[in-house]
Design a protein around this motif. Structure first.
Motif, PDB file in Angstrom:
ATOM      1  N   ASP A 231      15.822 -36.908  45.831  1.00 42.74           N
ATOM      2  CA  ASP A 231      14.680 -36.648  44.962  1.00 42.74           C
ATOM      3  C   ASP A 231      15.120 -36.048  43.630  1.00 42.74           C
ATOM      4  O   ASP A 231      16.217 -35.487  43.506  1.00 42.74           O
ATOM      5  CB  ASP A 231      13.690 -35.718  45.658  1.00 42.74           C
ATOM      6  N   ARG A 232      14.266 -36.135  42.633  1.00 45.02           N
ATOM      7  CA  ARG A 232      14.647 -35.855  41.243  1.00 45.02           C
ATOM      8  C   ARG A 232      15.038 -34.412  40.919  1.00 45.02           C
ATOM      9  O   ARG A 232      15.707 -34.186  39.908  1.00 45.02           O
ATOM     10  CB  ARG A 232      13.521 -36.302  40.308  1.00 45.02           C
TER      11      ARG A 232
ATOM     12  N   GLY B 218      18.573 -33.573  39.453  1.00 45.96           N
ATOM     13  CA  GLY B 218      18.842 -33.566  38.018  1.00 45.96           C
ATOM     14  C   GLY B 218      18.534 -32.226  37.391  1.00 45.96           C
ATOM     15  O   GLY B 218      19.254 -31.758  36.500  1.00 45.96           O
TER      16      GLY B 218
ATOM     17  N   GLU C 135      19.386 -40.990  37.338  1.00 43.50           N
ATOM     18  CA  GLU C 135      19.733 -39.983  36.331  1.00 43.50           C
ATOM     19  C   GLU C 135      20.951 -39.148  36.717  1.00 43.50           C
ATOM     20  O   GLU C 135      21.516 -38.455  35.877  1.00 43.50           O
ATOM     21  CB  GLU C 135      18.535 -39.063  36.055  1.00 43.50           C
TER      22      GLU C 135
ATOM     23  N   LYS D 217      15.661 -43.173  42.598  1.00 43.59           N
ATOM     24  CA  LYS D 217      15.578 -41.790  42.122  1.00 43.59           C
ATOM     25  C   LYS D 217      16.933 -41.250  41.673  1.00 43.59           C
ATOM     26  O   LYS D 217      16.995 -40.222  40.997  1.00 43.59           O
ATOM     27  CB  LYS D 217      15.025 -40.886  43.228  1.00 43.59           C
ATOM     28  N   THR D 218      18.007 -41.904  42.063  1.00 44.34           N
ATOM     29  CA  THR D 218      19.344 -41.375  41.774  1.00 44.34           C
ATOM     30  C   THR D 218      19.897 -41.841  40.427  1.00 44.34           C
ATOM     31  O   THR D 218      21.020 -41.481  40.072  1.00 44.34           O
ATOM     32  CB  THR D 218      20.329 -41.768  42.888  1.00 44.34           C
TER      33      THR D 218
END
Length: 304
Positions: free
Chosen positions: A158-159, A162, A189, A186-187
């Motif tokens: 999940d974000r 980042g 970034e 979702k990966t």
């Protein structure tokens, strides 16, 4: 406004960005409100060290949270009920009744429900096998000592990963990110960050380890098996809706979409959907929810 039949003009459940924005907007149009929050205002926002999606020049969650809290506490038309939680919310033709854990019931013509979400645990994920009752902290809650020079196993893509990396730009932490196929997008970034090793898995079995280390057995999406070792494990699995009991319409995923609710109940913030869990959208939806109640109380059209 003020109607002696009710305790207040608007009851707000949840003191995160959405609930605080609802209370502030309500006050700006002359509505009294009671805001119920079981913890501190903007609790989760205080735990987010780095921001990159808000206006106003705020770069850290605590800074933004302090500004929101200070403004709300100076809002005379908002009464705060901190350290209390809602045990039941009922809506009928004339009012909404909210019962607190103290047994006290509050009434208002309308209620905004902005109770948000809580982190999913390993036992909630079908692709993870973990010891019964195991609970872990979310990655964004890891402090500097948890991160520096260590290898962390992150469950889920999940974000907030980042967010963690931006908050610790110079740390030599290594993140082993194990995630299912549904988290692939979702990966993006974090894919090029040299501190991250992506581990796409079909299934993960989490075990204990010797001393401070832990291990996990992973079955890759290509069918290969491998053993993973790390210094600690953290969560990035996403969240589950935290709606109060009572008259709320829930979707199959447990979230409470704004459409289909009782006309006197307005849902705001992260509780609406997993798709829009951002600070800016929470602030906007909270403000809009208060205006919705304001217009509805005057029989003015909401649209158009």
């Amino acid at each position: 406004m003020g109607d002696t039949r009710y305790d207040t003009d608007l009851i707000i459940t949840g003191g995160g960005p959405a609930g605080c924005a609802a209370a502030r907007m309500a006050a700006s149009v002359g509505m009294r409100s009671i805001l119920v929050e079981p913890d501190r205002l903007c609790r989760n926002l205080y735990r987010i060290p780095a921001l990159n999606n808000v206006l106003g020049g705020y770069t850290g969650g605590p800074e933004l949270a302090d500004a929101i809290v200070a403004e709300l506490k100076s809002t005379e038309l908002c009464r705060l009920e901190l350290g209390r939680y809602v045990t039941e919310l009922r809506a009928d033709d004339d009012q909404v009744t909210v019962t607190l854990d103290t047994g006290v019931s509050l009434t208002a013509p309308y209620a905004v429900v902005a109770t948000g979400v809580g982190p999913l645990q390993p036992g909630d994920a079908t692709w993870i096998t973990a010891p019964a009752g195991l609970t872990l902290s979310a990655l964004w809650q890891a402090d500097t000592d948890d991160a520096r020079g260590r290898t962390l196993l992150v469950l889920g893509g999940d974000r907030p990963i980042g967010t963690f990396l931006r908050a610790h730009p110079t740390t030599d932490t290594r993140l082993l990110v194990a995630y299912p196929a549904t988290d692939e997008y979702k990966t993006d970034e974090i894919r090029d960050d040299p501190r991250v090793t992506l581990l796409p898995v079909d299934h993960l079995t989490l075990r204990g380890g010797e001393g401070s280390q832990l291990s996990a057995e992973a079955v890759g999406q290509d069918g290969t098996h491998r053993t993973i070792t790390a210094d600690a494990a953290f969560l990035s699995l996403g969240n589950a809706p935290a709606a109060p009991p009572g008259d709320l319409t829930r979707g199959p995923d447990g979230y409470c979409p704004p459409t289909g609710q009782h006309p006197r109940v307005i849902v705001a913030g992260d509780l609406r959907s997993a798709r829009f869990q951002r600070i800016m959208t929470a602030l906007g939806s909270g403000s809009e929810a208060a205006l919705h109640a304001y217009y509805a109380a005057r029989d003015l059209p909401i649209k158009g």
